[in-house]
Design an enzyme around this catalytic site. Structure first.
Site, short mmCIF file in Angstrom:
data_model
loop_
_atom_site.label_atom_id
_atom_site.label_comp_id
_atom_site.label_asym_id
_atom_site.label_seq_id
_atom_site.Cartn_x
_atom_site.Cartn_y
_atom_site.Cartn_z
N GLY A 243 34.45 -154.21 -54.96
CA GLY A 243 33.17 -153.67 -55.06
C GLY A 243 33.37 -153.18 -56.92
O GLY A 243 34.30 -152.46 -57.30
N VAL B 281 37.67 -150.74 -55.26
CA VAL B 281 36.65 -150.56 -56.08
C VAL B 281 37.08 -150.63 -57.60
O VAL B 281 38.27 -150.16 -58.02
CB VAL B 281 36.27 -148.93 -55.72
CG1 VAL B 281 35.17 -148.56 -56.93
CG2 VAL B 281 35.44 -148.99 -54.58
N LYS B 282 36.42 -151.30 -58.41
CA LYS B 282 36.71 -151.33 -59.74
C LYS B 282 35.64 -150.50 -60.48
O LYS B 282 34.41 -150.76 -60.40
CB LYS B 282 36.59 -152.78 -60.07
CG LYS B 282 36.90 -153.04 -61.92
CD LYS B 282 36.72 -154.24 -62.22
CE LYS B 282 36.81 -154.74 -63.72
NZ LYS B 282 36.91 -155.97 -64.23
N THR B 283 36.19 -149.47 -61.36
CA THR B 283 35.18 -148.66 -62.07
C THR B 283 35.64 -148.37 -63.50
O THR B 283 37.00 -148.54 -63.69
CB THR B 283 34.53 -147.53 -61.19
OG1 THR B 283 33.50 -146.75 -62.11
CG2 THR B 283 35.80 -146.23 -61.01
#
Length: 288
Positions: A168, A198-200
């Site tokens: 995501g 998750v990539k943020t």
């Protein structure tokens, strides 16, 4: 690891390693774990992903005009490649053996609206032997949050049938603050809807973002920064609990991309400090 003496003492028991090196994946199926192990180094539990999917919204952006010249030489130094199906088929050597995180949503360009995307067919990911699927999620964007969360949920449903992990990717809306509260919210929503990674973005208080997310968090590189500053962000993110980086422009737009990705790799996997990483970069780059 169980000793031989322990095995002899328990002849009827199966010795099993109950600890898996990817956060939140202990109870997943063998296929999921296998694909995650291609992305995350089993020795360190970390990954250096090389993102060059920018062209699907930006076209031939700086550094990606000729992917055969700018990206292909970097492949040996990355743990995973994040790209679109078109570039994968036309430009990435099939014998590279690197796992692919395939861009699984497609839509509008920077000329219109970046978040008005739709998912690609899961069979396409299977044909391309993808190790993971990347999906943009626009939390806090009133016009697109519902659609992008639905895209994520739909792709997770499809991917779970074939044991393919989903990444995501948290989008940043103009109306939200780039802080731990927002990134924590967006990351948790991705995980709650089934994302395995998750990539943020890195921010102050990033350790809270990681602690509240039940799956691995990798940081995005974002806009091009001076090499030393980019290495500092890598180092700080890993120290705050990130499971790796998914960088693009801070690698392929560097004055020496091959040197930069090796320095990033050393910071992530070997624990080099930003100073040591920058010294490594300059040495490999010939003093640039």
């Amino acid at each position: 690891m169980a000793s031989l003496s322990n095995l002899k003492e328990s002849p009827g028991k199966c010795v099993e390693n109950s600890v898996f090196h990817v956060k939140g994946a202990r109870s997943l199926s063998w296929g999921m774990k296998d694909r995650l192990s291609r992305i995350f180094n089993p020795r360190t539990g970390k990954t250096v992903m090389l993102a060059f999917d920018h062209g699907f919204i930006m076209g031939p952006t700086s550094g990606l005009e000729r992917i055969d010249l700018s990206i292909v030489p970097l492949i040996p130094y990355a743990d995973c490649l994040m790209c679109t199906r078109g570039i994968l088929r036309t430009t990435i050597p099939a014998n590279s053996t690197k796992p692919i995180c395939l861009r699984a949503d497609t839509g509008t360009s920077i000329l219109t609206d970046l978040n008005d995307n739709v998912p690609i067919d899961i069979e396409e990911a299977i044909r391309l032997n993808a190790s993971a699927l990347a999906v943009m999620v626009a939390i806090g964007d009133e016009a697109h949050e519902a659609r992008t969360v639905a895209n994520l949920s739909r792709i997770v449903d499809w991917a779970n049938r074939y044991d393919i992990p989903v990444l995501g990717v948290t989008s940043i809306g103009k109306q939200v603050a780039r802080d731990a509260r927002y990134f924590g919210l967006a990351s948790r929503i991705c995980a709650e809807n089934g994302a395995n990674i998750v990539k943020t973005f890195y921010c102050e208080g990033f350790e809270k973002v990681v602690a509240a997310c039940p799956v691995p968090v990798v940081i995005a590189g974002g806009k091009k920064l001076p090499e030393k500053e980019a290495l500092e962000i890598c180092y700080n993110a890993i120290n705050d609990g990130a499971a790796g980086v998914d960088m693009g422009r801070n690698v392929f737009q560097s004055s020496s991309p091959v040197a930069m990705i090796q320095a990033v790799h050393a910071v992530v996997h070997q624990g080099l400090t930003p100073k040591e990483g920058f010294e490594m970069f300059r040495e490999l780059a010939g003093g640039k």
